[in-house]
Design a protein around this motif. Structure first.
Motif, PDB file in Angstrom:
ATOM      1  N   ALA A 284      24.377  35.902 -62.968  1.00 15.11           N
ATOM      2  CA  ALA A 284      25.852  36.060 -62.657  1.00 15.11           C
ATOM      3  C   ALA A 284      25.838  36.616 -61.019  1.00 15.11           C
ATOM      4  O   ALA A 284      25.105  37.280 -60.816  1.00 15.11           O
ATOM      5  CB  ALA A 284      26.546  36.938 -63.525  1.00 15.11           C
ATOM      6  N   GLY A 285      26.971  36.140 -60.502  1.00 17.14           N
ATOM      7  CA  GLY A 285      26.769  36.609 -58.893  1.00 17.14           C
ATOM      8  C   GLY A 285      28.386  36.329 -58.415  1.00 17.14           C
ATOM      9  O   GLY A 285      29.306  35.725 -58.976  1.00 17.14           O
ATOM     10  N   LEU A 286      28.309  36.416 -57.123  1.00 10.65           N
ATOM     11  CA  LEU A 286      29.497  36.289 -56.448  1.00 10.65           C
ATOM     12  C   LEU A 286      29.093  35.377 -55.156  1.00 10.65           C
ATOM     13  O   LEU A 286      28.020  35.924 -54.418  1.00 10.65           O
ATOM     14  CB  LEU A 286      30.080  37.361 -55.807  1.00 10.65           C
ATOM     15  N   ALA A 287      29.827  34.356 -54.696  1.00 11.01           N
ATOM     16  CA  ALA A 287      29.423  33.699 -53.351  1.00 11.01           C
ATOM     17  C   ALA A 287      30.790  33.575 -52.659  1.00 11.01           C
ATOM     18  O   ALA A 287      31.648  33.337 -53.016  1.00 11.01           O
ATOM     19  CB  ALA A 287      29.139  32.235 -53.953  1.00 11.01           C
ATOM     20  N   HIS A 288      30.700  33.641 -51.180  1.00  8.20           N
ATOM     21  CA  HIS A 288      31.530  33.361 -50.479  1.00  8.20           C
ATOM     22  C   HIS A 288      31.487  31.974 -49.942  1.00  8.20           C
ATOM     23  O   HIS A 288      30.549  31.554 -49.339  1.00  8.20           O
ATOM     24  CB  HIS A 288      31.568  34.484 -49.243  1.00  8.20           C
ATOM     25  N   TYR A 289      32.670  31.234 -50.306  1.00  2.91           N
ATOM     26  CA  TYR A 289      32.903  29.839 -49.688  1.00  2.91           C
ATOM     27  C   TYR A 289      33.803  29.686 -48.753  1.00  2.91           C
ATOM     28  O   TYR A 289      35.045  29.617 -49.148  1.00  2.91           O
ATOM     29  CB  TYR A 289      33.106  29.004 -51.059  1.00  2.91           C
ATOM     30  N   PRO A 290      33.537  29.818 -47.588  1.00  9.98           N
ATOM     31  CA  PRO A 290      34.613  29.959 -46.805  1.00  9.98           C
ATOM     32  C   PRO A 290      35.421  28.591 -46.573  1.00  9.98           C
ATOM     33  O   PRO A 290      34.867  27.570 -46.722  1.00  9.98           O
ATOM     34  CB  PRO A 290      33.812  29.847 -45.135  1.00  9.98           C
ATOM     35  N   ILE A 291      36.806  28.908 -46.413  1.00 10.72           N
ATOM     36  CA  ILE A 291      37.632  27.840 -46.518  1.00 10.72           C
ATOM     37  C   ILE A 291      38.099  27.330 -47.913  1.00 10.72           C
ATOM     38  O   ILE A 291      39.036  27.143 -48.537  1.00 10.72           O
ATOM     39  CB  ILE A 291      37.571  26.732 -45.607  1.00 10.72           C
TER      40      ILE A 291
END
Length: 144
Positions: free
Chosen positions: A88-95
């Motif tokens: 489980a995690g978090l990802a930053h997907y710009p735009i």
């Protein structure tokens, strides 16, 4: 194994390995039953720390995402069996992150299962079925 599956294997963290640190080189992904074209060449690096005597492991990394943008992510892993982990995690997907059904701005949750087969890592992430049913990510893991 199809070449398109190799990048997905690299996206998977490696807490099932015996060393406390590992580096997974992400290679590719496969979007199961995709209804739109996705980037399936996903180079990246994931660094994983696996504390001794703990079923948990922690990863941070960066990779080229399915929309051809650079992504940063952090994961926690729970070893279910040797070589199989819940992730489980978090990802930053710009735009693109804000277009996902669940997001905080451009940050999205990622939940799935990771299989470590020797140095080969495969991460399976379910999807909402709108554009793809699931994502498989492939990588190659090095211990140190």
């Amino acid at each position: 194994m199809p070449r398109s599956l190799l990048p997905l294997l690299l996206l998977l963290p490696t807490p099932a390995l015996s060393e406390p640190f590992s580096l997974t080189i992400l290679l590719s992904s496969h979007h199961v039953n995709a209804t739109i074209p996705f980037n399936e060449t996903n180079p990246g690096l994931i660094l994983t720390y696996s504390p001794a005597e703990s079923p948990l492991a922690y990863s941070i990394g960066t990779y080229l995402n399915s929309y051809s943008r650079q992504t940063t992510a952090a994961f926690i892993h729970y070893e279910l069996f040797h070589g199989l982990e819940a992730v489980a995690g978090l990802a930053h997907y710009p735009i693109d992150g804000r277009s996902f059904p669940i997001s905080i701005g451009d940050t999205i949750p990622l939940i799935g299962l990771r299989v470590q087969l020797g140095p080969v890592s495969i991460l399976a992430l379910p999807s909402d079925g709108i554009y793809t049913d699931a994502i498989l990510a492939f990588g190659y893991t090095l211990e140190f």
